[in-house]
Design a protein around this motif. Structure first.
Motif, PDB file in Angstrom:
ATOM      1  N   PHE A 137       0.766  -1.134  -0.022  1.00 31.59           N
ATOM      2  CA  PHE A 137      -0.194  -0.019  -0.054  1.00 31.59           C
ATOM      3  C   PHE A 137       0.737   1.177   0.013  1.00 31.59           C
ATOM      4  CE2 PHE A 137      -2.358   3.272   2.149  1.00 31.59           C
ATOM      5  CZ  PHE A 137      -3.408   3.290   1.481  1.00 31.59           C
ATOM      6  N   GLU A 138       1.959   1.124   0.863  1.00 36.66           N
ATOM      7  CA  GLU A 138       2.830   2.574   1.175  1.00 36.66           C
ATOM      8  C   GLU A 138       3.222   2.496  -0.637  1.00 36.66           C
ATOM      9  OE1 GLU A 138       3.030   4.763   3.172  1.00 36.66           O
ATOM     10  OE2 GLU A 138       1.466   3.623   4.225  1.00 36.66           O
ATOM     11  N   ALA A 139       4.021   1.206  -0.986  1.00 40.18           N
ATOM     12  CA  ALA A 139       4.783   1.706  -2.720  1.00 40.18           C
ATOM     13  C   ALA A 139       3.701   2.100  -3.379  1.00 40.18           C
ATOM     14  CB  ALA A 139       5.165   0.266  -2.773  1.00 40.18           C
ATOM     15  N   ALA A 140       2.375   1.797  -3.389  1.00 37.77           N
ATOM     16  CA  ALA A 140       1.264   1.880  -4.182  1.00 37.77           C
ATOM     17  C   ALA A 140       0.942   3.567  -4.224  1.00 37.77           C
ATOM     18  CB  ALA A 140      -0.180   1.295  -4.166  1.00 37.77           C
ATOM     19  N   LYS A 141       0.985   4.080  -2.920  1.00 37.41           N
ATOM     20  CA  LYS A 141       0.568   5.467  -2.753  1.00 37.41           C
ATOM     21  C   LYS A 141       1.849   6.348  -3.446  1.00 37.41           C
ATOM     22  CE  LYS A 141       0.308   6.124   1.756  1.00 37.41           C
ATOM     23  NZ  LYS A 141       0.116   6.411   3.119  1.00 37.41           N
ATOM     24  N   GLU A 142       2.936   5.891  -3.118  1.00 35.54           N
ATOM     25  CA  GLU A 142       4.246   6.603  -3.530  1.00 35.54           C
ATOM     26  C   GLU A 142       4.028   6.980  -5.001  1.00 35.54           C
ATOM     27  OE1 GLU A 142       6.525   8.721  -2.074  1.00 35.54           O
ATOM     28  OE2 GLU A 142       5.174   8.412  -0.377  1.00 35.54           O
ATOM     29  N   GLU A 143       3.780   5.701  -5.732  1.00 40.11           N
ATOM     30  CA  GLU A 143       3.733   5.587  -7.203  1.00 40.11           C
ATOM     31  C   GLU A 143       2.523   6.471  -7.722  1.00 40.11           C
ATOM     32  OE1 GLU A 143       3.008   2.176 -10.613  1.00 40.11           O
ATOM     33  OE2 GLU A 143       3.109   1.663  -8.604  1.00 40.11           O
ATOM     34  N   LEU A 144       1.688   6.454  -7.132  1.00 42.71           N
ATOM     35  CA  LEU A 144       0.255   7.224  -7.547  1.00 42.71           C
ATOM     36  C   LEU A 144       0.732   8.640  -7.433  1.00 42.71           C
ATOM     37  CD1 LEU A 144      -2.395   7.438  -8.683  1.00 42.71           C
ATOM     38  CD2 LEU A 144      -3.299   7.498  -6.066  1.00 42.71           C
ATOM     39  N   ARG A 145       1.186   9.189  -6.193  1.00 45.64           N
ATOM     40  CA  ARG A 145       1.523  10.513  -6.181  1.00 45.64           C
ATOM     41  C   ARG A 145       2.471  10.897  -7.166  1.00 45.64           C
ATOM     42  NH1 ARG A 145      -0.477  12.637  -1.562  1.00 45.64           N
ATOM     43  NH2 ARG A 145       0.903  14.319  -1.688  1.00 45.64           N
ATOM     44  N   SER A 146       3.471  10.151  -7.644  1.00 50.66           N
ATOM     45  CA  SER A 146       4.584  10.243  -8.564  1.00 50.66           C
ATOM     46  C   SER A 146       3.902  10.594  -9.897  1.00 50.66           C
ATOM     47  CB  SER A 146       5.487   9.138  -8.653  1.00 50.66           C
ATOM     48  OG  SER A 146       6.393   9.277  -7.631  1.00 50.66           O
ATOM     49  N   VAL A 147       2.889   9.750 -10.127  1.00 50.07           N
ATOM     50  CA  VAL A 147       2.205   9.779 -11.548  1.00 50.07           C
ATOM     51  C   VAL A 147       1.391  11.266 -11.446  1.00 50.07           C
ATOM     52  CG1 VAL A 147       0.313   8.615 -12.950  1.00 50.07           C
ATOM     53  CG2 VAL A 147       2.178   7.299 -11.957  1.00 50.07           C
ATOM     54  N   LEU A 148       0.803  11.557 -10.411  1.00 54.83           N
ATOM     55  CA  LEU A 148      -0.211  12.617 -10.372  1.00 54.83           C
ATOM     56  C   LEU A 148       0.515  13.879 -10.130  1.00 54.83           C
ATOM     57  CD1 LEU A 148      -3.103  11.336  -8.056  1.00 54.83           C
ATOM     58  CD2 LEU A 148      -3.044  11.717 -10.798  1.00 54.83           C
ATOM     59  N   GLY A 149       1.698  13.664  -9.878  1.00 52.96           N
ATOM     60  CA  GLY A 149       2.686  15.040  -9.872  1.00 52.96           C
ATOM     61  C   GLY A 149       2.763  15.685  -8.305  1.00 52.96           C
TER      62      GLY A 149
END
Length: 55
Positions: free
Chosen positions: A39-51
Motif C-alpha cells: 500500500f505504501e509503495a502504491a501510494k508513492e507511485e500514484l503520487r509520482s504519476v499525479l505529480g
C-alpha cells in the motif's frame, strides 16, 4: 403491502450483512504486513504519476 415490508426488511438485512462483511475483510487485509508495504509503495507511485509531492 405485506410483500413490500418483507422485501424492505430483507434489503436492510442484506445491506447490514454487506457492511459487516466489508468491515471484517478490510480489517483482515489491513493487518497483514505484506499489504502495508504494498500500500505504501502504491501510494508513492500514484503520487509520482499525479505529480504530487511525496509525504
Amino acid at each position: 403491502m405485506r410483500h413490500t415490508v418483507s422485501i424492505s426488511f430483507a434489503l436492510v438485512k442484506l445491506l447490514e450483512a454487506g457492511r459487516i462483511a466489508g468491515t471484517v475483510i478490510a480489517e483482515t487485509i489491513c493487518t497483514h504486513d505484506d499489504y502495508k508495504a504494498e500500500f505504501e509503495a502504491a501510494k508513492e507511485e500514484l503520487r509520482s504519476v499525479l505529480g504530487l509531492p511525496h509525504v
